[in-house]
Scaffold this motif. Sequence first.
Motif, PDB file in Angstrom:
ATOM      1  N   SER A 225      60.240 -25.501  48.352  1.00 48.40           N
ATOM      2  CA  SER A 225      59.853 -25.800  49.731  1.00 48.40           C
ATOM      3  C   SER A 225      60.198 -24.654  50.667  1.00 48.40           C
ATOM      4  N   VAL A 226      59.919 -23.440  50.239  1.00 49.88           N
ATOM      5  CA  VAL A 226      60.162 -22.278  51.089  1.00 49.88           C
ATOM      6  C   VAL A 226      59.055 -22.141  52.127  1.00 49.88           C
ATOM      7  N   VAL A 227      57.830 -22.419  51.716  1.00 49.68           N
ATOM      8  CA  VAL A 227      56.688 -22.212  52.590  1.00 49.68           C
ATOM      9  C   VAL A 227      55.695 -23.348  52.387  1.00 49.68           C
ATOM     10  N   SER A 228      54.975 -23.687  53.437  1.00 53.21           N
ATOM     11  CA  SER A 228      53.902 -24.674  53.330  1.00 53.21           C
ATOM     12  C   SER A 228      52.574 -23.988  53.623  1.00 53.21           C
ATOM     13  N   ILE A 229      51.525 -24.418  52.897  1.00 50.60           N
ATOM     14  CA  ILE A 229      50.191 -23.849  53.071  1.00 50.60           C
ATOM     15  C   ILE A 229      49.250 -25.001  53.393  1.00 50.60           C
ATOM     16  N   THR A 230      48.626 -24.941  54.549  1.00 43.91           N
ATOM     17  CA  THR A 230      47.704 -25.989  54.991  1.00 43.91           C
ATOM     18  C   THR A 230      46.312 -25.401  55.138  1.00 43.91           C
ATOM     19  N   VAL A 231      45.331 -26.069  54.522  1.00 44.72           N
ATOM     20  CA  VAL A 231      43.943 -25.614  54.569  1.00 44.72           C
ATOM     21  C   VAL A 231      43.165 -26.510  55.535  1.00 44.72           C
ATOM     22  N   ASP A 232      42.387 -25.884  56.405  1.00 47.48           N
ATOM     23  CA  ASP A 232      41.643 -26.629  57.417  1.00 47.48           C
ATOM     24  C   ASP A 232      40.594 -27.541  56.785  1.00 47.48           C
ATOM     25  N   VAL A 248      43.562 -21.026  56.988  1.00 41.03           N
ATOM     26  CA  VAL A 248      44.746 -21.347  56.189  1.00 41.03           C
ATOM     27  C   VAL A 248      45.974 -21.046  57.032  1.00 41.03           C
ATOM     28  N   THR A 249      46.868 -22.033  57.184  1.00 43.14           N
ATOM     29  CA  THR A 249      48.094 -21.863  57.962  1.00 43.14           C
ATOM     30  C   THR A 249      49.284 -21.769  57.012  1.00 43.14           C
ATOM     31  N   VAL A 250      50.057 -20.695  57.149  1.00 43.71           N
ATOM     32  CA  VAL A 250      51.246 -20.468  56.324  1.00 43.71           C
ATOM     33  C   VAL A 250      52.472 -20.641  57.220  1.00 43.71           C
ATOM     34  N   SER A 251      53.407 -21.523  56.842  1.00 43.52           N
ATOM     35  CA  SER A 251      54.591 -21.815  57.657  1.00 43.52           C
ATOM     36  C   SER A 251      55.860 -21.599  56.848  1.00 43.52           C
ATOM     37  N   ASN A 252      56.856 -20.974  57.488  1.00 46.87           N
ATOM     38  CA  ASN A 252      58.150 -20.717  56.858  1.00 46.87           C
ATOM     39  C   ASN A 252      59.046 -21.945  57.026  1.00 46.87           C
ATOM     40  N   LEU A 253      59.437 -22.556  55.915  1.00 46.96           N
ATOM     41  CA  LEU A 253      60.288 -23.745  55.948  1.00 46.96           C
ATOM     42  C   LEU A 253      61.759 -23.416  55.697  1.00 46.96           C
ATOM     43  N   ALA A 254      62.057 -22.177  55.325  1.00 45.84           N
ATOM     44  CA  ALA A 254      63.436 -21.785  55.051  1.00 45.84           C
ATOM     45  C   ALA A 254      64.153 -21.444  56.354  1.00 45.84           C
ATOM     46  N   ASN A 255      65.489 -21.323  56.301  1.00 49.59           N
ATOM     47  CA  ASN A 255      66.246 -20.965  57.502  1.00 49.59           C
ATOM     48  C   ASN A 255      66.529 -19.466  57.548  1.00 49.59           C
ATOM     49  N   ASN A 283      41.994  -7.106  57.962  1.00 54.95           N
ATOM     50  CA  ASN A 283      41.706  -7.519  56.584  1.00 54.95           C
ATOM     51  C   ASN A 283      42.972  -7.335  55.749  1.00 54.95           C
ATOM     52  N   THR A 284      43.787  -8.376  55.706  1.00 49.67           N
ATOM     53  CA  THR A 284      45.060  -8.308  54.987  1.00 49.67           C
ATOM     54  C   THR A 284      45.449  -9.684  54.492  1.00 49.67           C
ATOM     55  N   ASP A 285      46.170  -9.698  53.391  1.00 51.56           N
ATOM     56  CA  ASP A 285      46.681 -10.957  52.849  1.00 51.56           C
ATOM     57  C   ASP A 285      48.203 -11.038  52.964  1.00 51.56           C
ATOM     58  N   ALA A 286      48.813 -10.080  53.678  1.00 54.79           N
ATOM     59  CA  ALA A 286      50.275 -10.021  53.782  1.00 54.79           C
ATOM     60  C   ALA A 286      50.765 -10.769  55.015  1.00 54.79           C
ATOM     61  N   PHE A 287      51.984 -11.312  54.917  1.00 53.88           N
ATOM     62  CA  PHE A 287      52.598 -12.008  56.055  1.00 53.88           C
ATOM     63  C   PHE A 287      54.096 -11.789  56.046  1.00 53.88           C
ATOM     64  N   THR A 288      54.685 -11.816  57.247  1.00 53.92           N
ATOM     65  CA  THR A 288      56.131 -11.761  57.443  1.00 53.92           C
ATOM     66  C   THR A 288      56.467 -12.792  58.505  1.00 53.92           C
ATOM     67  N   LEU A 289      57.315 -13.764  58.160  1.00 57.74           N
ATOM     68  CA  LEU A 289      57.570 -14.888  59.050  1.00 57.74           C
ATOM     69  C   LEU A 289      59.065 -15.095  59.256  1.00 57.74           C
ATOM     70  N   GLU A 290      59.440 -15.258  60.519  1.00 56.78           N
ATOM     71  CA  GLU A 290      60.801 -15.647  60.850  1.00 56.78           C
ATOM     72  C   GLU A 290      60.969 -17.144  60.563  1.00 56.78           C
ATOM     73  N   PRO A 291      62.207 -17.625  60.502  1.00 57.85           N
ATOM     74  CA  PRO A 291      62.412 -19.060  60.230  1.00 57.85           C
ATOM     75  C   PRO A 291      61.657 -19.930  61.227  1.00 57.85           C
ATOM     76  N   GLY A 292      60.907 -20.896  60.698  1.00 56.10           N
ATOM     77  CA  GLY A 292      60.157 -21.816  61.535  1.00 56.10           C
ATOM     78  C   GLY A 292      58.841 -21.283  62.057  1.00 56.10           C
ATOM     79  N   ALA A 293      58.523 -20.012  61.787  1.00 59.88           N
ATOM     80  CA  ALA A 293      57.297 -19.418  62.311  1.00 59.88           C
ATOM     81  C   ALA A 293      56.112 -19.715  61.387  1.00 59.88           C
ATOM     82  N   SER A 294      54.887 -19.576  61.945  1.00 62.36           N
ATOM     83  CA  SER A 294      53.655 -19.808  61.191  1.00 62.36           C
ATOM     84  C   SER A 294      52.666 -18.695  61.496  1.00 62.36           C
ATOM     85  N   GLU A 295      51.711 -18.496  60.577  1.00 60.88           N
ATOM     86  CA  GLU A 295      50.615 -17.555  60.800  1.00 60.88           C
ATOM     87  C   GLU A 295      49.343 -18.154  60.230  1.00 60.88           C
TER      88      GLU A 295
END
Length: 459
Positions: A225-232, A248-255, A283-295
């Motif tokens: 449960s590090v990250v959640s992926i939600t598809v529209d 597609v929404t990627v959310s950081n669930l870790a602290n 055009n990128t598939d990379a992400f960097t998320l702080e705790p609780g953040a989403s992209e």
Amino acid sequence: LQVVDRTLAQLSPNKNQIISGPSAATNVTIEVTNIGTLQDTFLLSIGAGETSNYFEISLSKTSVNLGIGQSETVVLSVRETSAGANENGLPINIVATSTLDPSSTDVTLLTLIPMTAGSDLEIFPDDATTQASGSISGMLKVRNTGNSVDVFTLSSVGLDCEIQSSVLLEPGQTSDELPWSCEIPSDALAGTNAFSFRSSSNARSNAVQNEVVTYTIDATWDASSVVSITVDSNEISIPYLGGSSTTVTVSNLANIGISGRLTLVGVGDGVFNIRINNTLGENTDAFTLEPGASEIFVVRFDALTVDKTVAELRVRALVQVDGGSANAESDLIVITVEGEPQAPQGVTLLGVELGKQTTLQTMAAGYILFALALVALRLRKPIKPSAEGDEESEEEEEETKEYALGPNECRMDTNRRISCPSCEARLAVPGGNEPPFRFTCPTCDSSIRVVEYGSSPKF
């Protein structure tokens, strides 16, 4: 010798400096004593001058009647009404005047000092390292840095803590060690965090002291449960040689902060040209998320096939977290690609669309009805006698015409041999049999009907 009577009072306050604040009046007792030789009534008054601009001053009595040597106590009340008085104090005079001899007075000088309020906090944590949903505890001390006795209200800011609500301290006094305990929220972020304890003066509401306490929360995360992926949209339809998109929404669930990349896995991904763009349009598939953040990412599917295809894909995140790695996948995405449009398989009659099979059956029925109509017409025509020559030619034609064979039928050649319609075995016909007749093939056991060579079938 002449004895002269004396009329005089003596004023004796219990203190000569009065510290007063705005929240409550400060009381000073003044003892009035008749030191004259006659019973007298003394009038009491206040000489305040500039001091009255900052303080409210009153006496409990404005006159006292005293016998020789008698004393009475009068209360002087002082309350600050306006800020700005000299911090070193302002003077006032208390005057006692004899009613028997108004020229006989006694004066005492008092100094009114505006109250100062303040405090210092000392914090002693037991252990400043914990985990989310844990707790930290310790002790603290409060010191009154003001010039008057004061009550200090204690509270915490940033965490829910248990601590003694207030403490009463004399000027310069330090409290005993007071225990405290604070609960850490379940969604607290890993790393260094801070909260503060607050001490507020009851005498002056603006006299507030904050002391910051730092503590460390360890990184805690579950690989599942590090990250959640939600598809529209989980069902996508793509037209022939077209394309479609979903978010597609990627959310950081870790602290703790994470980074990673997105990819698509499943059945049928090879029939698409897949592009992934972030919210900036890159055009990128990379992400960097702080705790609780989403992209949010936009995933585009362009069909590479002209055939009708159904693909089942999932978005997978390959995550790096706290020196380790973890994966997560979205729900299933079903993508239907429409194939190349085909020619109509049926016809439409009187507004009713018929399928291919129904159309063929209808056409066959039409042909049969047409053939039957022709036969009926021929039967209704009168039969004319034909010439002898015509009859002979028709007979010759009949002899040379070879009719089509029916199921499991064959013709016997001049050598009395046949070919089995089922297994094509060459067989000799038993003697004594003349067409038409039936017999069983010794090779495949099928029933064969033998007709004459060149003759029409006889039923």
